[in-house]
Write an enzyme that holds these catalytic residues in place. Structure first.
Site, mmCIF file in Angstrom:
data_model
loop_
_atom_site.group_PDB
_atom_site.id
_atom_site.type_symbol
_atom_site.label_atom_id
_atom_site.label_comp_id
_atom_site.label_asym_id
_atom_site.label_seq_id
_atom_site.Cartn_x
_atom_site.Cartn_y
_atom_site.Cartn_z
ATOM 1 N N LYS A 204 0.842 -1.192 0.000
ATOM 2 C CA LYS A 204 0.000 0.000 0.000
ATOM 3 C C LYS A 204 0.884 1.252 0.000
ATOM 4 O O LYS A 204 1.975 1.281 0.575
ATOM 5 C CB LYS A 204 -0.922 0.003 1.222
ATOM 6 C CG LYS A 204 -1.951 -1.141 1.242
ATOM 7 C CD LYS A 204 -3.068 -0.918 0.241
ATOM 8 C CE LYS A 204 -4.077 -2.061 0.241
ATOM 9 N NZ LYS A 204 -4.856 -2.136 1.474
ATOM 10 N N ARG A 241 -3.358 -10.297 4.465
ATOM 11 C CA ARG A 241 -3.491 -10.424 3.007
ATOM 12 C C ARG A 241 -2.244 -9.806 2.398
ATOM 13 O O ARG A 241 -2.021 -8.604 2.521
ATOM 14 C CB ARG A 241 -4.762 -9.710 2.533
ATOM 15 C CG ARG A 241 -5.058 -9.856 1.052
ATOM 16 C CD ARG A 241 -6.384 -9.188 0.691
ATOM 17 N NE ARG A 241 -6.678 -9.334 -0.737
ATOM 18 C CZ ARG A 241 -6.237 -8.519 -1.686
ATOM 19 N NH1 ARG A 241 -5.458 -7.483 -1.362
ATOM 20 N NH2 ARG A 241 -6.545 -8.723 -2.957
#
Length: 268
Positions: A204, A241
């Site tokens: 991210k 994840r």
């Protein structure tokens, strides 16, 4: 949970696994590296991404799910569409991961209730195309907790059992870097509840603040991803994840060559 994007335009690996053969090979690699579940997505949710048709999404994900499930790999489907979730379940998927928390499709709750399988309820505001316009909070942690609770109440009222639900704070989804870090820092306020929490920090953009990289290939963030994932586990996260399963397991100091997949089978 190992990430398998069968898309041409995902933010870090778009186009790498767009054919069924490439997708299956990478899914098997994630599984062998120690993933308990391979999470398959056919529609990019990167910031600014537009929607694709249900038909295109089905064509991308169903063949990969069918083949991997046939090889004994536990798979989840990353989708906001009930139609796609149902087709994935019919072809062997054993978890549904919905970035809208079931809000994007009113039929999703019924599919999940009927299938009686785990459902990841992620927090976001708006759509991928405009979610950053909704990144306004007085208290990001308190508001995320409250809004996830509202989704949980809605799903339970629609027939989904509480024991099926897994929460995801949605790092980077309608959150800027500071807000994502605040969620990591105060993750225990979410994990202290009854429901398990999944965290997806992998690659991210908020990780750039500790990487020292201005211009980078997303894979260069795997070290930071693994470290933050391990931090989230220390603060109560039950699932992760990630793109790089092996590096994450190394960060967790867990042997990655002797993974026991029976634990996930017992929980499904």
């Amino acid at each position: 949970m190992g990430i398998l994007n069968v898309t041409p335009d995902s933010f870090s690996d778009g186009g790498l696994y767009a054919t069924t053969r490439a997708a299956v090979e990478h899914g098997l690699a994630l599984w062998r590296d120690g993933a308990d579940i391979v999470d398959i997505g056919g529609e990019s949710t990167r910031p600014g991404a537009g929607r694709i048709s249900a038909e295109d999404e089905l064509a991308r994900v169903v063949p990969a799910i069918r083949e991997l499930a046939g090889l004994g790999v536990y798979t989840s489907i990353d989708t906001t569409r009930a139609q796609v979730a149902q087709a994935a379940i019919d072809n062997g998927a054993c978890v549904v991961n919905d970035v809208s928390g079931g809000a994007a499709d009113a039929r999703m709750a019924g599919v999940i209730a009927d299938a009686d399988i785990p459902f990841v309820v992620m927090h976001r505001r708006g759509l991928s195309s405009d979610m950053h316009a909704h990144a306004h909070y007085d208290d990001v942690v308190g508001e995320v907790v409250c809004e996830l609770r509202q989704r949980v109440d809605h799903l339970i009222a629609a027939g989904v059992r509480a024991t099926q639900l897994i929460l995801d704070p949605g790092l980077g989804f309608a959150k800027n870097a500071a807000q994502s870090w605040e969620l990591v820092d105060r993750l225990d306020e979410l994990t202290s509840g009854v429901l398990p929490v999944l965290v997806g920090a992998s690659r991210k953009s908020f990780l750039r603040t500790i990487s020292g990289l201005e211009h980078f290939d997303a894979a260069q963030l795997d070290g930071a991803s693994a470290s933050v994932s391990a931090l989230c586990v220390s603060r109560g996260a039950s699932a992760l994840r990630v793109h790089d399963v092996r590096m994450t397991l190394d960060a967790l100091s867990r042997p990655h060559d002797t993974v026991d997949h029976s634990s996930i089978a017992e929980s499904l």
